[in-house]
Design a protein around this motif. Structure first.
Motif, mmCIF file in Angstrom:
data_model
loop_
_atom_site.group_PDB
_atom_site.id
_atom_site.type_symbol
_atom_site.label_atom_id
_atom_site.label_comp_id
_atom_site.label_asym_id
_atom_site.label_seq_id
_atom_site.Cartn_x
_atom_site.Cartn_y
_atom_site.Cartn_z
ATOM 1 N N UNK A 102 -13.311 29.770 19.490
ATOM 2 C CA UNK A 102 -14.808 30.076 18.950
ATOM 3 C C UNK A 102 -15.173 28.891 18.044
ATOM 4 N N UNK A 103 -16.517 28.513 18.340
ATOM 5 C CA UNK A 103 -16.962 27.578 17.386
ATOM 6 C C UNK A 103 -17.230 28.231 15.993
ATOM 7 N N UNK A 104 -17.337 29.386 15.721
ATOM 8 C CA UNK A 104 -17.978 30.136 14.665
ATOM 9 C C UNK A 104 -17.106 31.411 14.714
ATOM 10 N N UNK A 105 -16.832 32.070 13.449
ATOM 11 C CA UNK A 105 -16.379 33.575 13.424
ATOM 12 C C UNK A 105 -16.692 34.007 12.187
ATOM 13 N N UNK A 106 -16.653 35.421 12.154
ATOM 14 C CA UNK A 106 -16.697 36.226 11.031
ATOM 15 C C UNK A 106 -15.306 36.685 10.375
ATOM 16 N N UNK A 107 -14.867 36.657 9.177
ATOM 17 C CA UNK A 107 -13.849 37.143 8.740
ATOM 18 C C UNK A 107 -14.159 38.288 7.199
ATOM 19 N N UNK A 108 -13.212 39.245 7.452
ATOM 20 C CA UNK A 108 -13.287 40.179 6.184
ATOM 21 C C UNK A 108 -12.303 39.646 5.231
ATOM 22 N N UNK A 109 -11.977 38.539 5.319
ATOM 23 C CA UNK A 109 -10.965 37.870 4.432
ATOM 24 C C UNK A 109 -9.553 38.169 4.384
ATOM 25 N N UNK A 110 -9.308 39.218 5.075
ATOM 26 C CA UNK A 110 -7.808 39.732 5.003
ATOM 27 C C UNK A 110 -6.921 38.660 5.681
ATOM 28 N N UNK A 111 -7.175 37.852 6.662
ATOM 29 C CA UNK A 111 -6.191 36.745 7.133
ATOM 30 C C UNK A 111 -6.540 35.363 6.950
ATOM 31 N N UNK A 112 -7.598 35.183 5.663
ATOM 32 C CA UNK A 112 -8.268 33.954 5.323
ATOM 33 C C UNK A 112 -7.316 33.396 4.174
ATOM 34 N N UNK A 113 -7.215 32.088 4.366
ATOM 35 C CA UNK A 113 -6.663 31.603 3.221
ATOM 36 C C UNK A 113 -7.491 30.207 2.839
ATOM 37 N N UNK A 114 -7.647 30.196 1.334
ATOM 38 C CA UNK A 114 -8.232 28.794 1.077
ATOM 39 C C UNK A 114 -7.286 27.458 1.124
ATOM 40 N N UNK A 115 -8.105 26.365 1.378
ATOM 41 C CA UNK A 115 -7.194 25.286 1.756
ATOM 42 C C UNK A 115 -7.399 24.039 0.688
#
Length: 334
Positions: A102-115
């Motif tokens: 997908x071009x965009x998406x919404x995350x609740x932060x659970x599987x997210x990591x700052x780079x």
């Protein structure tokens, strides 16, 4: 950056019967959802394409749930935060997540990591400093445990995982033999990645060529393919050899993968262990930190195949399953 009202995604339209085909996918335009508290809106820059996705497209029981029909295809992504209702993530942050095709998406932060993109390119977080790199790191360090002077064989050696395994083994002081498809890939594996030898399985002499490349036998195997590649490697094993079983791409379309040399499992007292890298998250911080340092210091090289635009993802994925990619397969979305 202004936030668009709509974005495109690709969903699983039908489950494959045999080889994956274009009609298994559907490109859709959908509205950008409003954010709830704790959510983050991300504009994906790159999408990762990986062999495991073929297994998820099937209804067959596996280590993870099947990809749902008419839902966004699963996949790792890297991108930029466009809007945030999570205090930890700010607009402009670059992040790694699982937002799919997908071009965009919404995350609740659970599987997210700052780079941190100051020394590592954004795309590398989907490859050598991402899930493929971690699969290589874990299999090599926790299962193969190869020591200096031992011989290591790596199938799919020019790919995103195999290329890292071989370079880690060379840094350890091992003799490293790759298996890859075609002279161009084998040339890259030896002359760019530093493997000691590479066997072209397409040349038709896999058993004899692997025997010639491993005169002292094989002490550890990193297996991405299965089938004939695994059989040939098993035949060369020394006593107490270790096998890290990461993938079986030879059978992803349903083909049988008989092991003719199964007797050596007993005769050579082999250890063979399959693994799913997402089940070993306790190692990710250590592994990713080590890989990032090696990449930043140019001690590990990597290569990418990049398809342009979301609509190109299905064809690129089918090419990946057929071995047409060279290195890590990505889709550039912006």
């Amino acid at each position: 950056m202004s936030i668009p009202e709509h974005y495109q995604r690709i969903v699983l339209a039908a489950r494959p019967r045999g080889a994956v085909a274009p009609e298994n996918f559907r490109l859709e335009t959908v509205p950008v959802p409003a954010l709830a508290d704790g959510e983050v809106l991300i504009r994906n820059h790159y999408l990762s394409l990986d062999p495991y996705m073929r297994g998820r497209m099937s209804k067959a029981a596996s280590y993870a749930a099947s990809q749902a029909l008419d839902e966004t295809m699963i996949g790792g992504t890297v991108g930029e935060v466009l809007a945030s209702r999570d205090a930890f993530y700010q607009v402009g942050d670059f992040v790694n997540g699982m937002l799919g095709w997908a071009e965009m998406g919404v995350s609740d932060g659970v599987m997210l990591r700052k780079l941190d993109t100051t020394r590592i390119p954004l795309s590398a977080y989907l490859g050598v400093v991402g899930m493929p790199g971690m699969a290589a790191w874990y299999g090599f360090n926790q299962i193969m445990e190869a020591a200096a002077g031992e011989t290591v064989v790596v199938s799919a050696a020019s790919g995103a995982v195999g290329s890292v395994v071989g370079q880690l083994a060379r840094l350890r002081g091992c003799r490293v033999v790759g298996i890859a498809g075609g002279p161009e890939k084998c040339d890259y594996v030896v002359n760019q990645l530093g493997f000691d030898a590479c066997v072209d399985y397409k040349a038709g002499n896999l058993d004899a060529d692997l025997a010639a490349a491993t005169p002292d036998g094989v002490d550890a195997i990193f297996e991405n393919v299965g089938g004939a590649c695994l059989d040939a490697s098993l035949a060369r094993t020394n006593a107490f050899a270790r096998i890290a079983l990461c993938g079986l791409i030879a059978g992803y379309n349903g083909a049988d993968m008989p092991i003719k040399n199964s007797r050596v499992l007993l005769i050579n007292r082999l250890t063979i262990r399959g693994f799913i890298i997402t089940e070993h998250m306790e190692y990710w911080q250590q592994g990713l930190q080590e890989l990032a340092v090696l990449v930043a210091n140019r001690q590990i090289k990597y290569r990418e195949s990049v398809a342009d635009g979301l609509a190109a993802a299905p064809e690129a994925f089918m090419g990946l399953l057929q071995g047409r990619n060279f290195g890590k397969q990505l889709v550039k979305l912006i």
